[in-house]
Motif scaffolding. Sequence first.
Motif, mmCIF file in Angstrom:
data_model
loop_
_atom_site.group_PDB
_atom_site.id
_atom_site.type_symbol
_atom_site.label_atom_id
_atom_site.label_comp_id
_atom_site.label_asym_id
_atom_site.label_seq_id
_atom_site.Cartn_x
_atom_site.Cartn_y
_atom_site.Cartn_z
ATOM 1 N N ILE A 84 -16.609 -9.632 9.096
ATOM 2 C CA ILE A 84 -15.971 -8.336 9.348
ATOM 3 C C ILE A 84 -16.854 -7.531 10.298
ATOM 4 N N ARG A 85 -16.250 -6.932 11.295
ATOM 5 C CA ARG A 85 -17.004 -6.121 12.264
ATOM 6 C C ARG A 85 -16.165 -4.900 12.635
ATOM 7 N N SER A 86 -16.805 -3.750 12.767
ATOM 8 C CA SER A 86 -16.040 -2.563 13.144
ATOM 9 C C SER A 86 -16.784 -1.751 14.188
ATOM 10 N N VAL B 42 -11.835 0.699 14.722
ATOM 11 C CA VAL B 42 -11.061 -0.550 14.678
ATOM 12 C C VAL B 42 -11.976 -1.635 14.114
ATOM 13 N N CYS B 43 -11.413 -2.399 13.197
ATOM 14 C CA CYS B 43 -12.160 -3.408 12.468
ATOM 15 C C CYS B 43 -11.561 -4.788 12.808
ATOM 16 N N TYR B 44 -12.428 -5.780 12.951
ATOM 17 C CA TYR B 44 -12.006 -7.136 13.334
ATOM 18 C C TYR B 44 -12.441 -8.117 12.258
ATOM 19 N N GLN B 45 -11.524 -8.924 11.793
ATOM 20 C CA GLN B 45 -11.851 -9.902 10.746
ATOM 21 C C GLN B 45 -11.730 -11.317 11.306
ATOM 22 N N ASP B 46 -12.824 -12.064 11.241
ATOM 23 C CA ASP B 46 -12.869 -13.451 11.724
ATOM 24 C C ASP B 46 -12.400 -13.579 13.174
ATOM 25 N N ALA B 47 -12.743 -12.587 13.996
ATOM 26 C CA ALA B 47 -12.295 -12.634 15.396
ATOM 27 C C ALA B 47 -13.153 -13.608 16.194
ATOM 28 N N LEU C 236 -13.791 -10.022 20.771
ATOM 29 C CA LEU C 236 -14.565 -8.898 20.239
ATOM 30 C C LEU C 236 -15.002 -7.932 21.346
#
Lengths: 520, 520
Positions: free
Chosen positions: A140-142, A483-488, A493
């Motif tokens: 998870i990254r935001s 904005v959050c990215y899951q398993d991107a 990214l």
Amino acid sequence: MISGKSLIVGTWADGSGTPFSSYNPATNEKLNDFRGVGLSQIDEAVHGSYEAYRIFKSFGFEQRAAFIDEIASEIEALGDELLETCNKETGLGIPRLTGERGRTCGQLRAFASLIREGSWQQARIDTAIPHRKPIPKPDIRSVLQPIGPVAVFSASNFPLAFSTLGGDTASALAAGNTVVVKGHPSHPATSELCAVAITNAIKKHSMPAGVFSLLQGGDPEVSTHLVKHPKLEAVGFTGSSRVGRILFDAGAARPRPIPVYAEMGSTNPVFILPKALENRGNEIATGLAGSITLGAGQFCTKPGLVFMLKTPDQEAFKQALVEAIGKIQIGNLLNAGITSGYKEKISAYVNNPALTALAGTDMASATLFTVKAADFNANPGLEEEVFGPAALLIECENQEEMMQAIDQLGGHLTGTIHSNEDAEAGAIKLALEEKVGRIIFNGFPTGVEVCPSMHHGGPYPSTTFATATSVGTAAIERFCKVVCYQDAPQTHLPLALKDDNPMGVNRLVNGEFTTNKINA
Amino acid sequence: MISGKSLIVGTWADGSGTPFSSYNPATNEKLNDFRGVGLSQIDEAVHGSYEAYRIFKSFGFEQRAAFIDEIASEIEALGDELLETCNKETGLGIPRLTGERGRTCGQLRAFASLIREGSWQQARIDTAIPHRKPIPKPDIRSVLQPIGPVAVFSASNFPLAFSTLGGDTASALAAGNTVVVKGHPSHPATSELCAVAITNAIKKHSMPAGVFSLLQGGDPEVSTHLVKHPKLEAVGFTGSSRVGRILFDAGAARPRPIPVYAEMGSTNPVFILPKALENRGNEIATGLAGSITLGAGQFCTKPGLVFMLKTPDQEAFKQALVEAIGKIQIGNLLNAGITSGYKEKISAYVNNPALTALAGTDMASATLFTVKAADFNANPGLEEEVFGPAALLIECENQEEMMQAIDQLGGHLTGTIHSNEDAEAGAIKLALEEKVGRIIFNGFPTGVEVCPSMHHGGPYPSTTFATATSVGTAAIERFCKVVCYQDAPQTHLPLALKDDNPMGVNRLVNGEFTTNKINA
């Protein structure tokens, strides 16, 4: 030559709304004719802003930063014409306006540096744990991202630093948004020159024209129509409590509500404690007189309420303050509306039997009145801002009266404590933490440093969001979303979230702050 | 024994408002009688919360953290009684509720750790430059501080993790605020047991009783009266769009507006691209069926809209999805209101000529309907959340139709992209950045990790503030304000801002992130 037009998505257009003129407040001389925009022109500007946003947000940070640096250079390239035009419209004087131009360009360049550095994006990364039981932990990254078209309402009292290309516009552009400015009708030629400057920067950097529009006009309908436009995402406003609240309400009542960051009136209470008075009475009186009268008392951080505890030094201080105020010449106020508003408030002070005039009722100097704390506490209207060079001295019989006064206060931008290790300072500080955005010790509230830790904000009614600042680099956060990215995959990214941290930004990685790469 | 009372500032009191009862949704059996609170009891709770705040905010971080850890232990000490009571009220099943209890206690402990670590305070320091020209630079420092009494409205669908002692309460307490919970009327005995748990923790740690109150009741008037209380500072809400908007409007329309952080409906669009379908069609169908039916489709992240591009694999995928859904037994919905709302929506789907039923119209399984993108795009109401185990498959003739659909979408909590390096993924991701709070690649939106980078939020109407998250440690920021100190003596600075950095927190010092002391 001032055209009297509005800049709508790259085109200078005659407004289809109500005509108005600008005046020299020092001489009442008429300066220029303008036509306010019509409602369809507002729609055109926001629509163009929305289209431009899709392009502007995709540009790299270096492109965005270079464009913002260029805006500062183009403001400087306007040279004396800008200062002279602005001085005619405001009467603030060339030295002050030269300083304000420096602040304006400095702010723009500070935001350009901020973008290049990149840590403002608040990148957070929690890496995957594929074998976690009972279920795998995803990656998870935001990160902060821009929001879209932002409307900025210019202030009258800082015609450069809080106006067309001021802090709100700078911070909104820095975050990657496009901006529609509603220019203040008391300095429209200044706004037009600033719009020319940014137009030059737009051309030099091949930016989409809709990245910036300037709407001239003074009709309330223009302002609310702008706030209600469905494609608008946020509003920055500096001005009166009355107008700020109207715009806040318009933003909240939309089918899709948007935040209206309004920085409104503030009376900035000052607390002078006995030992400080004993040790530095004259120094405080001189500093306070300067702060009350700075910019003819038209600063949002002007100290308008001065609380004192009963001490033997009180009368000498009052006299020193009256003397210091008497020595300071007050310039014109910014426009006819502000002048008549100020006179009305002072006349109400004169007619209030609870108040005693100490200085300035002849309007030759700043005005100073005094009131007993018991009367102040019984009369909540006295807390209201008097926009202009006026202050109210509140004499407290004891600390209890002083604490009661603080408890009754609404929100203010600042609170000031003068203390030489006075015992009362701790309780006052604790109480002020609930009432003001910035607590100043042994200083004066005017003069708002532009830096990362500055908070130019405060609880309502000083602003509409106690978390937001309109000065300093944290101002950018108002115009961002998360904005959050899951398993991107890495390719999808944003830069700040990529494993190899190409910008070298500070990130919160698995709970620790670091500029390290991931898996490196 | 369930008392049916409310906990008001440490006293269990019979509500003076409307009586109501709880029911077992699986059997319709009546469980317990309750009396909702009256308006004066709400006033009492918020007033007590305000008084307690002044004490609670002054406690040290370790005291606050130990208290929050204790709440988690007291929840665990309730043992099977909590799980059984909650299962009777919700029918969610003991395994799910055991997991949810773990999540609830885990959240509380995560916030306790966060407080102890301290960097969440976002300390910023800019040191003085006394000899700067033309004027000296003062010392400026800023930090997050608590705000005061917070109201929390419990959700029905997570009776532990988003309810009485769920994420909103945990994050509000962690920031140093006091909390008044309006319990959800569909699981009031569960709320009562949780209130008993926190009461034990309050006693063990000698906290002021007003730090937590639980108001039982289902009247809309109770909710709006609570939001309008003059001493309230913020609201956390999880529930329907309709109620969320009512509370948001009530907060914005107050004489002193306060933020209402409402996490509302979301339909969580999923985009399945051709190569992913070709390579992983069956796997995606199985995963999607599980995600649609998790918790009987009553997750705020349930994927309710599934977009596909026309491909040769489409029919096989549809068949696989129908089969996978058919294998999954659906439990009862949470209460009678949700059940009848679900049936109404499905009946509207059945009667909509643009929709074709694929599964579940007999209510024996989850329901699946399909619609052509052109019809979906012409019928914006189809975007609305169906709360329960239902999904809509949108068949796009081409990418243009898919992009048009995204462009028309409102805000959602999540968006999901299934891509095996499909060319369309980039454009979809860019478009989703404007529409959702979290973008999931090749996974499923249900399952919201509790971690610093999680963003459980999104543009309106999924929430009222696109910057706010209600899951993860960043949730604490909703219940903080910024306070800035200028030239403050060390004794008057909060811990995180003192020169010697006694907590060792990460700070932004003169523009650089560091844990170093100042002048050391």
